[in-house]
Design a protein around this motif. Structure first.
Motif, short mmCIF file in Angstrom:
data_model
loop_
_atom_site.label_atom_id
_atom_site.label_comp_id
_atom_site.label_asym_id
_atom_site.label_seq_id
_atom_site.Cartn_x
_atom_site.Cartn_y
_atom_site.Cartn_z
N VAL A 240 0.84 -1.20 0.00
CA VAL A 240 0.00 0.00 0.00
C VAL A 240 0.88 1.25 0.00
O VAL A 240 1.78 1.40 0.83
CB VAL A 240 -0.95 0.00 1.22
CG1 VAL A 240 -1.75 1.30 1.27
CG2 VAL A 240 -1.89 -1.21 1.17
N VAL A 265 -3.72 -0.53 -8.40
CA VAL A 265 -5.12 -0.25 -8.09
C VAL A 265 -5.17 1.01 -7.22
O VAL A 265 -4.44 1.12 -6.23
CB VAL A 265 -5.78 -1.45 -7.36
CG1 VAL A 265 -7.18 -1.08 -6.90
CG2 VAL A 265 -5.83 -2.67 -8.28
N ALA A 306 -9.21 -4.96 -3.98
CA ALA A 306 -7.95 -4.67 -4.68
C ALA A 306 -7.10 -5.94 -4.77
O ALA A 306 -6.51 -6.23 -5.80
CB ALA A 306 -7.20 -3.55 -3.97
N ALA A 311 -3.93 -6.86 -7.55
CA ALA A 311 -3.08 -5.66 -7.45
C ALA A 311 -1.67 -6.02 -7.02
O ALA A 311 -1.47 -6.82 -6.10
CB ALA A 311 -3.69 -4.68 -6.45
N ILE A 314 -1.26 -0.86 -4.23
CA ILE A 314 -2.50 -0.09 -4.03
C ILE A 314 -2.09 1.34 -3.67
O ILE A 314 -1.25 1.54 -2.79
CB ILE A 314 -3.32 -0.69 -2.86
CG1 ILE A 314 -3.77 -2.11 -3.21
CG2 ILE A 314 -4.52 0.20 -2.54
CD1 ILE A 314 -4.40 -2.85 -2.04
#
Ligand code: TXA
Ligand code: MG
Length: 344
Positions: A240, A265, A306, A311, A314
């Motif tokens: 992330v 994503v 996601a 993904a 993210i």
């Protein structure tokens, strides 16, 4: 083990009775609360509680919340009640607030991870309240996800993580708040906020005068306030990237990120959708940046979606601070392993 889906959405009665009966026999049932789905077991039965740790893969160092449906349990579960306890419970229960108080000898050490305190909450979801009433004992319940996955906000999320590992899921549809309860420790002179959540800091301060916000909630180099609040928590599988900064710079950073190999994503606010058009990214719409209640309801499902989209990474932005925004930023920061990127 086959996990049964007990549908309580249209005709709750048979599903509730079956769920209660499984719990009374010492089994594991995931059930909806107003925050997220919990994985319940009889809270004073050590063998039942141990099954929670096994099913989740949760370390025994991370204590559980006991859920009650009747205020009289406060006296039973707490060795003594800090002076503000009854007032705070009267004001916020049933609801998304967990109170940490000194533990009584009735609470197994397994529940509290050997700590001298116990976390108590009375949820407001009608199915949760009725289920706990029928079990006639406090129900221990962590969020019903595998350790370190995002908390589940639907029965399908629970099954994705714990299908085959628990006896049943009581399906009450999507949860309302979407983020976990706020946790406060009432043992000191001034209450300490251990986890921001469904009850806002502003509402707590209005009721309690002041609340201590530990450094660890805003600075990851500090030791953690609540034992389960590891920084890499609430995490999807993908990495992330959490951004904080002016619109144009954040969009440019996301454009650069999208050039890395593998799918990117973006969990996007409505306001950012136009600027993201034309980028080589998949977009999951979270809702308006001005509507933290809606964002709270969609964040965990979006993190899971996601992952399902495959993904590799993210991208998401911080939300505006204040109200539920503080809890959202806390969870986003943990999903991003504590790292916030500030493109200039
Ligand atoms: O909204 C919620 O609170 C949900 C629903 C199911 O009620 N439950 C939940 O439980 O989020 P869980 O186990 O995922 O998170 C509980 C947190 C953990 O971080 C744990 O370390 C902390 O509460 N906790 C439990 N007992 C504690 C204690 N005695 N002192 C400090 N923190 C405690
Ligand atoms: Mg949890």
């Amino acid at each position: 083990m086959e996990t049964r889906l007990l549908d309580a959405r249209t005709d709750p009665e048979p599903a509730l009775e079956e769920a209660a009966s499984i719990l009374r026999r010492g089994g594991l049932v995931a059930f909806p609360t107003e925050t997220v789905y919990g994985l319940g077991a009889r809270g004073l039965d050590v063998a039942a509680v141990e099954r929670i740790f096994q099913a989740k893969g949760r370390p025994h160092t991370d204590p559980l919340i006991l859920h009650v449906a009747d205020l009289r349990w406060l006296q039973e579960l707490a060795r003594e009640l800090p002076p503000t306890t009854l007032e705070v419970a009267a004001r916020f229960w049933p609801g998304p607030l967990t109170l940490v108080v000194p533990k009584s000898s009735r609470v197994p050490d397994l529940v509290t991870a050997g700590k001298d305190s116990v976390a108590l909450r009375m949820p407001s979801h009608p199915l949760a309240l009725e289920l706990i009433r029928r079990v006639a004992e406090p129900v221990a319940a962590p969020s019903a996800n595998l350790f370190s996955r995002p908390s589940p906000t639907t029965a399908a999320h629970v099954l994705a993580d714990l299908g085959g590992r628990i006896d049943a899921v009581l399906d009450g549809g999507p949860t309302e708040v979407g983020l976990e309860s706020t946790i406060i420790d009432l043992r000191g002179r001034v209450p300490v906020l251990l986890r921001p959540g469904g009850v806002t800091r502003e509402a707590l301060e209005e009721a309690l005068g002041s609340v201590v916000i530990p450094e660890s909630l805003v600075d990851d180099t500090q030791p953690q306030a609540a034992p389960g609040q590891l920084t890499r928590h609430y995490s999807p599988h993908a990495e992330v990237f959490l951004y904080d900064g002016p619109d144009a710079q954040v969009v440019e950073a996301i454009r650069q990120l999208s050039e890395e190999p593998g799918p990117t994503v973006v969990l996007a606010f409505s306001e950012d959708l136009p600027a993201l058009q034309g980028l080589a990214v998949s977009v999951i719409h979270l809702g308006s940046r001005a509507d933290p209640e809606h964002l709270a309801g969609s964040l965990y499902a979006a993190l899971r979606d996601a992952d399902d989209l495959g993904a590799a990474r993210i991208a998401v932005r911080t939300v505006l601070p204040g109200g539920l925004g503080d809890a959202l930023n806390d969870r986003l920061r943990r999903a991003a392993s504590g790292r916030i990127l500030r493109p200039q």
